[in-house]
Write an enzyme that holds these catalytic residues in place. Structure first.
Site, PDB file in Angstrom:
ATOM      1  N   LYS A  53       0.824  -1.212   0.000  1.00 46.13           N
ATOM      2  CA  LYS A  53       0.000   0.000   0.000  1.00 46.13           C
ATOM      3  C   LYS A  53       0.857   1.260   0.000  1.00 46.13           C
ATOM      4  O   LYS A  53       0.584   2.214  -0.744  1.00 46.13           O
ATOM      5  CB  LYS A  53      -0.933  -0.007   1.207  1.00 46.13           C
ATOM      6  CG  LYS A  53      -2.001  -1.100   1.167  1.00 46.13           C
ATOM      7  CD  LYS A  53      -2.919  -1.021   2.364  1.00 46.13           C
ATOM      8  CE  LYS A  53      -3.948  -2.134   2.362  1.00 46.13           C
ATOM      9  NZ  LYS A  53      -4.875  -2.037   1.220  1.00 46.13           N
ATOM     10  N   ILE A  54       1.914   1.292   0.820  1.00 47.08           N
ATOM     11  CA  ILE A  54       2.766   2.477   0.895  1.00 47.08           C
ATOM     12  C   ILE A  54       3.562   2.651  -0.388  1.00 47.08           C
ATOM     13  O   ILE A  54       3.675   3.762  -0.923  1.00 47.08           O
ATOM     14  CB  ILE A  54       3.703   2.398   2.119  1.00 47.08           C
ATOM     15  CG1 ILE A  54       2.880   2.436   3.412  1.00 47.08           C
ATOM     16  CG2 ILE A  54       4.728   3.535   2.095  1.00 47.08           C
ATOM     17  CD1 ILE A  54       3.693   2.135   4.661  1.00 47.08           C
TER      18      ILE A  54
ATOM     19  N   HIS B  70      11.873   8.355  12.949  1.00 46.08           N
ATOM     20  CA  HIS B  70      10.743   7.434  12.781  1.00 46.08           C
ATOM     21  C   HIS B  70       9.411   8.187  12.920  1.00 46.08           C
ATOM     22  O   HIS B  70       8.529   7.793  13.690  1.00 46.08           O
ATOM     23  CB  HIS B  70      10.806   6.298  13.802  1.00 46.08           C
ATOM     24  CG  HIS B  70      10.138   5.035  13.317  1.00 46.08           C
ATOM     25  ND1 HIS B  70      10.683   3.782  13.499  1.00 46.08           N
ATOM     26  CD2 HIS B  70       8.973   4.833  12.658  1.00 46.08           C
ATOM     27  CE1 HIS B  70       9.878   2.868  12.983  1.00 46.08           C
ATOM     28  NE2 HIS B  70       8.825   3.495  12.469  1.00 46.08           N
TER      29      HIS B  70
ATOM     30  N   SER C 173      11.050   2.499   5.802  1.00 40.56           N
ATOM     31  CA  SER C 173      10.410   1.219   6.094  1.00 40.56           C
ATOM     32  C   SER C 173      10.940   0.600   7.387  1.00 40.56           C
ATOM     33  O   SER C 173      10.374   0.813   8.456  1.00 40.56           O
ATOM     34  CB  SER C 173      10.597   0.265   4.919  1.00 40.56           C
ATOM     35  OG  SER C 173       9.838  -0.899   5.104  1.00 40.56           O
ATOM     36  N   ARG C 174      12.021  -0.142   7.316  1.00 41.37           N
ATOM     37  CA  ARG C 174      12.635  -0.760   8.489  1.00 41.37           C
ATOM     38  C   ARG C 174      14.137  -0.534   8.430  1.00 41.37           C
ATOM     39  O   ARG C 174      14.764  -0.698   7.384  1.00 41.37           O
ATOM     40  CB  ARG C 174      12.326  -2.268   8.549  1.00 41.37           C
ATOM     41  CG  ARG C 174      10.870  -2.590   8.880  1.00 41.37           C
ATOM     42  CD  ARG C 174      10.557  -2.263  10.326  1.00 41.37           C
ATOM     43  NE  ARG C 174       9.171  -2.516  10.663  1.00 41.37           N
ATOM     44  CZ  ARG C 174       8.205  -1.607  10.633  1.00 41.37           C
ATOM     45  NH1 ARG C 174       8.477  -0.370  10.239  1.00 41.37           N
ATOM     46  NH2 ARG C 174       6.964  -1.912  10.984  1.00 41.37           N
TER      47      ARG C 174
ATOM     48  N   ASP D 152       8.949  -6.391  -6.401  1.00 40.95           N
ATOM     49  CA  ASP D 152       8.244  -7.053  -5.308  1.00 40.95           C
ATOM     50  C   ASP D 152       8.225  -8.539  -5.623  1.00 40.95           C
ATOM     51  O   ASP D 152       8.745  -8.968  -6.665  1.00 40.95           O
ATOM     52  CB  ASP D 152       6.825  -6.490  -5.157  1.00 40.95           C
ATOM     53  CG  ASP D 152       6.318  -6.602  -3.716  1.00 40.95           C
ATOM     54  OD1 ASP D 152       6.559  -7.655  -3.095  1.00 40.95           O
ATOM     55  OD2 ASP D 152       5.680  -5.654  -3.215  1.00 40.95           O
TER      56      ASP D 152
ATOM     57  N   GLU E 216      17.867   1.834  16.179  1.00 38.19           N
ATOM     58  CA  GLU E 216      17.104   2.991  16.650  1.00 38.19           C
ATOM     59  C   GLU E 216      16.443   2.789  18.011  1.00 38.19           C
ATOM     60  O   GLU E 216      16.026   3.761  18.653  1.00 38.19           O
ATOM     61  CB  GLU E 216      16.021   3.354  15.643  1.00 38.19           C
ATOM     62  CG  GLU E 216      14.896   2.348  15.548  1.00 38.19           C
ATOM     63  CD  GLU E 216      13.800   2.772  14.576  1.00 38.19           C
ATOM     64  OE1 GLU E 216      12.635   2.853  14.998  1.00 38.19           O
ATOM     65  OE2 GLU E 216      14.118   3.035  13.410  1.00 38.19           O
TER      66      GLU E 216
ATOM     67  N   ASP F 124      14.294   7.563   7.765  1.00 39.67           N
ATOM     68  CA  ASP F 124      13.361   7.778   8.864  1.00 39.67           C
ATOM     69  C   ASP F 124      13.463   6.637   9.866  1.00 39.67           C
ATOM     70  O   ASP F 124      12.808   6.658  10.900  1.00 39.67           O
ATOM     71  CB  ASP F 124      11.929   7.894   8.339  1.00 39.67           C
ATOM     72  CG  ASP F 124      10.940   8.256   9.436  1.00 39.67           C
ATOM     73  OD1 ASP F 124      11.137   9.312  10.076  1.00 39.67           O
ATOM     74  OD2 ASP F 124       9.981   7.491   9.661  1.00 39.67           O
TER      75      ASP F 124
ATOM     76  N   CYS G 182       9.527  -2.234   1.778  1.00 38.76           N
ATOM     77  CA  CYS G 182       9.264  -3.658   1.993  1.00 38.76           C
ATOM     78  C   CYS G 182       9.353  -3.996   3.482  1.00 38.76           C
ATOM     79  O   CYS G 182       9.991  -3.272   4.259  1.00 38.76           O
ATOM     80  CB  CYS G 182      10.246  -4.510   1.193  1.00 38.76           C
ATOM     81  SG  CYS G 182      11.983  -4.111   1.465  1.00 38.76           S
ATOM     82  N   PRO G 183       8.729  -5.093   3.899  1.00 40.86           N
ATOM     83  CA  PRO G 183       8.839  -5.511   5.299  1.00 40.86           C
ATOM     84  C   PRO G 183      10.220  -6.089   5.581  1.00 40.86           C
ATOM     85  O   PRO G 183      10.969  -6.440   4.660  1.00 40.86           O
ATOM     86  CB  PRO G 183       7.759  -6.594   5.415  1.00 40.86           C
ATOM     87  CG  PRO G 183       7.657  -7.158   4.027  1.00 40.86           C
ATOM     88  CD  PRO G 183       7.883  -5.989   3.104  1.00 40.86           C
TER      89      PRO G 183
END
Length: 329
Positions: free
Chosen positions: A154-155, A295, A233-234, A174, A263, A258, A205-206
């Site tokens: 979605k993002i 974040h 993302s991560r 993806d 972190e 971000d 992505c996750p």
């Protein structure tokens, strides 16, 4: 249902209390993170609600189970901080917020891109000091540039729409292509092509074992010289030390983050009166072409309202023994 929140802030209390009006759950908010030492505070509560940097490891889950906790409610999309196997073995259900406001993160991604490109953060400080010189502030037109998106959930799709609006060519990678990607005009491709042809690369992505450090020395060397790299993302998608090398040899000309791999001991707290001990993070801050936010990409009123509503709906479904649509197994 009694719900205890760890790592909560004033804004969590505000939005969850408002969203709780129809339900009447007993909510308790703690500022401390969930750790082996604080897990005992969950005694007497049915549900533990945690955020991205709370660690829900096997030993903590055992302690929570001993305190009578039956449900872990993540008020976030990511779940890599939870030992799912241990939770299942202990009979503890885990639910999350799979989507809140994808626009919040996509728009923050664009804010990083625009700020790094046009150097508005540096221009702002210059003007405040009476310095109106333009040297060092030159950017480039986004129109006609190629942006590569890794992760088209979605993002990622929201980000693609925004970039297309700026006139960018958008490449995407993806696990599978969908009709929606084609409708937006994303060119679905492999990673090597994306690295080779993209002027801007953004991660959406996750974090999984397969995507851990997906941006590493090998990937960076395949990128265009002078690439802009964005991660909202991560943190652990990026090998930070490899990125520092890329910045030093000018393979990477712009870096917007971000999130950061380490972190957990930095973000969401005021450390302005302390000496930050993370040498890698401080090295990143020394580059004038690096922009880091703490974040905050998710941090809009729309997103916080959605997070609170979905989290409480997850708890309602559990309390009423309904199907847990947002369960993580």
């Amino acid at each position: 249902m009694k719900v205890i929140f760890f790592s909560s802030k004033a804004y969590d209390k505000q939005f969850f209390k408002e969203a709780n009006n129809p339900y009447g759950f007993d909510l308790r908010f703690l500022e401390v993170p969930l750790t082996p030492a604080t897990a005992v505070l969950a005694k007497g509560h049915d549900v533990v609600c945690v955020f991205v940097n709370d660690t829900v490891s096997a030993d903590i889950l055992q302690e929570l189970a001993a305190q009578g906790v039956k449900l872990i409610a993540l008020r976030c999309a990511g779940f890599n901080n939870v030992d799912l196997k241990a939770a299942a073995a202990l009979g503890i259900k885990v639910v999350r917020v799979p989507a809140y406001s994808p626009y919040s993160v996509a728009e923050h991604t664009m804010a990083l891109i625009l700020t790094l490109n046009r150097k508005t953060h540096r221009a702002y400080n210059r003007v405040k000091e009476g310095n109106f010189a333009l040297n060092g502030l030159m950017g480039f037109d986004l129109f006609g540039k190629t942006a590569g998106l890794i992760g088209l959930g979605k993002i990622g799709l929201c980000t693609a729409r925004i970039l297309k609006g700026f006139g960018c060519r958008v490449l995407g990678y993806d696990v599978a292509e969908t009709p929606e990607m084609q409708e937006i005009g994303i060119e679905f491709t492999d990673l090597d092509t994306l690295y080779k042809e993209s002027d801007i690369i953004s991660l959406h992505c996750p974090l999984t074992p397969q995507t851990h450090h997906i941006i590493n020395k090998t990937a960076i060397n395949k990128m265009k010289k002078g690439v802009m790299l964005i991660n909202t993302s991560r943190g652990a998608l990026v090998d930070t030390k490899a990125v520092i090398v890329g910045l030093k040899n000018e393979q990477i000309s712009y870096l917007g983050l971000d999130v950061y791999e380490e972190e957990a001991h930095l973000f969401f707290e005021d450390l302005s009166n302390k000496v930050i001990q993370d040498d890698v993070f401080m090295r990143l801050l020394s580059f004038n072409n690096v922009l880091i936010t703490g974040h905050q990409a998710f941090f809009t009123s729309n997103a916080l309202q959605s997070i609170a509503e979905v989290t409480l709906q997850n708890i309602v479904a559990y309390a009423q023994q309904e199907e847990l649509q947002n369960e993580v197994k």
